[in-house]
Design a protein around this motif. Structure first.
Motif, PDB file in Angstrom:
ATOM      1  N   LEU A 166      84.446 -29.920 120.733  1.00  0.00           N
ATOM      2  CA  LEU A 166      83.346 -29.205 121.583  1.00  0.00           C
ATOM      3  C   LEU A 166      82.019 -29.630 121.148  1.00  0.00           C
ATOM      4  O   LEU A 166      81.146 -29.697 121.863  1.00  0.00           O
ATOM      5  CB  LEU A 166      84.082 -27.634 121.281  1.00  0.00           C
ATOM      6  CG  LEU A 166      83.499 -26.693 122.219  1.00  0.00           C
ATOM      7  CD1 LEU A 166      84.162 -26.945 123.655  1.00  0.00           C
ATOM      8  CD2 LEU A 166      83.638 -25.369 121.839  1.00  0.00           C
ATOM      9  N   ALA A 218      81.046 -32.379 119.501  1.00  0.00           N
ATOM     10  CA  ALA A 218      80.812 -33.700 120.003  1.00  0.00           C
ATOM     11  C   ALA A 218      79.929 -33.675 121.612  1.00  0.00           C
ATOM     12  O   ALA A 218      79.079 -34.316 121.990  1.00  0.00           O
ATOM     13  CB  ALA A 218      81.656 -34.747 120.163  1.00  0.00           C
ATOM     14  N   LYS A 219      80.747 -32.744 122.424  1.00  0.00           N
ATOM     15  CA  LYS A 219      80.416 -32.565 123.784  1.00  0.00           C
ATOM     16  C   LYS A 219      79.152 -31.868 123.875  1.00  0.00           C
ATOM     17  O   LYS A 219      78.069 -32.328 124.568  1.00  0.00           O
ATOM     18  CB  LYS A 219      81.650 -31.660 124.428  1.00  0.00           C
ATOM     19  CG  LYS A 219      81.570 -32.103 125.844  1.00  0.00           C
ATOM     20  CD  LYS A 219      82.883 -31.259 126.458  1.00  0.00           C
ATOM     21  CE  LYS A 219      83.390 -31.526 127.856  1.00  0.00           C
ATOM     22  NZ  LYS A 219      84.824 -31.288 127.792  1.00  0.00           N
ATOM     23  N   ASP A 273      76.559 -31.910 121.786  1.00  0.00           N
ATOM     24  CA  ASP A 273      75.589 -32.771 121.159  1.00  0.00           C
ATOM     25  C   ASP A 273      75.219 -33.803 122.513  1.00  0.00           C
ATOM     26  O   ASP A 273      74.093 -34.052 122.464  1.00  0.00           O
ATOM     27  CB  ASP A 273      76.373 -33.949 120.358  1.00  0.00           C
ATOM     28  CG  ASP A 273      75.929 -33.398 118.789  1.00  0.00           C
ATOM     29  OD1 ASP A 273      75.139 -32.532 118.744  1.00  0.00           O
ATOM     30  OD2 ASP A 273      76.185 -34.043 117.777  1.00  0.00           O
ATOM     31  N   ALA A 274      76.402 -34.120 123.196  1.00  0.00           N
ATOM     32  CA  ALA A 274      76.048 -35.077 124.448  1.00  0.00           C
ATOM     33  C   ALA A 274      74.871 -34.280 125.406  1.00  0.00           C
ATOM     34  O   ALA A 274      74.285 -34.906 126.067  1.00  0.00           O
ATOM     35  CB  ALA A 274      77.266 -35.649 125.020  1.00  0.00           C
ATOM     36  N   LYS A 318      71.428 -33.768 124.184  1.00  0.00           N
ATOM     37  CA  LYS A 318      70.542 -35.134 124.433  1.00  0.00           C
ATOM     38  C   LYS A 318      70.446 -35.364 125.809  1.00  0.00           C
ATOM     39  O   LYS A 318      69.119 -36.099 126.058  1.00  0.00           O
ATOM     40  CB  LYS A 318      71.461 -36.139 123.779  1.00  0.00           C
ATOM     41  CG  LYS A 318      71.724 -36.316 122.391  1.00  0.00           C
ATOM     42  CD  LYS A 318      70.498 -37.071 121.821  1.00  0.00           C
ATOM     43  CE  LYS A 318      70.766 -36.842 120.225  1.00  0.00           C
ATOM     44  NZ  LYS A 318      69.716 -37.218 119.613  1.00  0.00           N
ATOM     45  N   LEU A 319      71.118 -34.995 126.739  1.00  0.00           N
ATOM     46  CA  LEU A 319      71.060 -35.164 128.161  1.00  0.00           C
ATOM     47  C   LEU A 319      69.795 -34.209 128.587  1.00  0.00           C
ATOM     48  O   LEU A 319      69.138 -34.614 129.521  1.00  0.00           O
ATOM     49  CB  LEU A 319      72.285 -34.927 128.930  1.00  0.00           C
ATOM     50  CG  LEU A 319      72.648 -35.701 130.051  1.00  0.00           C
ATOM     51  CD1 LEU A 319      72.471 -37.396 129.655  1.00  0.00           C
ATOM     52  CD2 LEU A 319      73.677 -35.549 130.808  1.00  0.00           C
TER      53      LEU A 319
END
Lengths: 289, 140
Positions: free
Chosen positions: B95, B97-98, B100-101, B104-105
């Motif tokens: 979760l 890691a998700k 984080d992405a 960033k987006l």
């Protein structure tokens, strides 16, 4: 002597820059060693778990784990992209990105969608804005001693998508450390796992007792196997980063040295011109009297 | 006394390696004691202690957070996990890691990270330097 002062301050600033690049170069040089040590200390685990995978798949040839089955239709391709967190390491990341973009184009041509998990800031910065690529997970800030723990999350996400059929093929992309001067970006197929080629392993006459059943063990072992592959790729990439940075900083220091030499020449010329002018002024003045 | 070679390794490093008389570990199905010439065995380990007994009777303890135990007649290998691995813990890591992405987006236009800006600044500076140098060369 109008320009002399500017030139002197210029020389000073180049010298300062050179100090920084020189320091970075030496720091990277020492870090290469450390990351190589890390690489070699992670190897025994990878070797042993590979053996275990070989045994397990040989032990029940009739059972095919989803990770080992080649899918007929490739609708979607996944990537685990490993990059650096910081820049100033020459063309390391851009070489890798170029290779990756080419590879993706080929996948797109056969009609596959692309999803990706990124490790390291640079890959994320590059790929998150490209349309048609879905960055589903991201990990960064692994530091000098990456821990497997920090990678579990991203690996799980992409493996789950593979299990659910959202990704039909998985690639691992990183920069392979060959030696200090050479680093090679590679895209290695990760899933489905290639067939075990170890004939020697399969011919062994004895087999393990399994606790629990081999099938249950297989899923566990395969997950660990993939994690160890990704972890090793991260270490390779780390060593490559330091090597590339060392080389880049070395050439920057060399350039700075050249620049300083040149500036010194300019400074001396300016000084000489000023002196000559002064003398001729004095001589001219004396003649006039 | 006969001995058996024992390796305890994790994905990150080698923890123990040497000749031992006995290896005790907590398997998923219960306690295990491995002596030399044990039958080949492959089992999962529960989080707990791995105890090895060396030839001179000395005992060493290692805590592992789960893993795999492989036994061959003259070799015992413990493949230790590097961290506590439970399904829900893995889920939490995934979760994170998700998120984080996604963060960033979302950052695309807004605040950018310091490293990025610094790099751009350094690049701009280098370009300015190069330009200044070029100008000087032309003048000369």
């Amino acid at each position: 002597m109008a320009g002399a002062r500017e030139i002197v301050s210029k020389i000073r600033s180049v010298k300062n820059t050179k100090k920084v690049t020189k320091a970075l170069e030496m720091v990277s040089a020492s870090k290469i060693r450390k990351s190589q040590d890390l690489m070699s200390s992670s190897r025994p685990y990878a070797r042993m778990i590979r053996q275990v995978v070989g045994h397990l798949s040989a032990a029940n040839p009739e059972y095919r784990h989803p990770f080992m089955v080649e899918r007929e239709a490739i609708n979607s391709v996944g990537y685990i992209v490993i990059s650096t967190d910081r820049g100033l390491c020459g063309g390391l990341n851009s070489n890798q990105n170029r290779l990756l973009v080419k590879h993706m184009q080929e996948q797109r041509n056969i009609g596959a969608a692309i999803s990706m998990v990124t490790v390291g800031r640079k890959a994320n910065q590059y790929f998150r804005n490209i349309s048609g690529i879905e960055v589903v997970a991201h990990a960064a800030g692994l530091g000098e001693q990456p821990r497997l723990e920090d990678l579990i999350g991203v690996i799980k996400i992409i493996l789950d998508s593979y299990r659910d059929g959202k990704v039909d093929r998985l690639f691992l992309c990183y920069t392979d450390f060959i030696n200090t001067m050479t680093q090679q970006p590679v895209i290695a197929p990760l899933l489905p796992l290639p067939e075990a080629k170890d004939e020697e392993q399969l011919l062994k006459t004895w087999d393990y007792l399994y606790e629990p059943e081999p099938r249950e063990l297989l899923d566990y072992v395969l997950t660990r196997y993939i994690e160890s592959l990704v972890y090793q790729a991260v270490l390779e990439n780390l060593a490559s980063e330091h090597a590339a940075r060392m080389v880049a900083m070395k050439s920057a220091s060399d350039n700075a040295t050249d620049l300083i030499d040149e500036l010194n020449l300019v400074y001396n010329k300016a000084r000489q011109a000023a002196i000559t002018q002064e003398i001729s002024e004095i001589v001219g003045g004396a003649a006039a009297v | 006394m006969s001995t058996i070679k024992c390796d305890i390794v994790s994905a990150e490093k080698s923890i123990f390696s040497g000749e031992v008389v006995r290896v005790y570990a907590t398997g998923q199905m219960g306690e295990l004691g491995i002596a030399p010439r044990h039958a080949p065995l492959l089992t999962r380990l529960a989080p707990g202690q791995v105890r090895v007994q060396t030839e001179d009777g000395e005992e060493q303890y290692y805590y592992i957070s789960g893993g795999l135990l492989e036994v061959q007649p003259h070799l015992v290998t413990v493949l230790a996990d590097t961290a506590e691995r439970a399904e829900d813990l893995d889920e939490a890591a995934a979760l994170r890691a998700k998120e984080d992405a996604e963060r960033k987006l979302a950052d695309k236009a807004g605040e950018r990270d310091l490293a990025e800006v610094q790099l751009e600044l350094a690049m701009a500076q280098a370009q300015l330097h190069a330009l200044a140098r070029l100008k000087k060369n032309i003048k000369r």
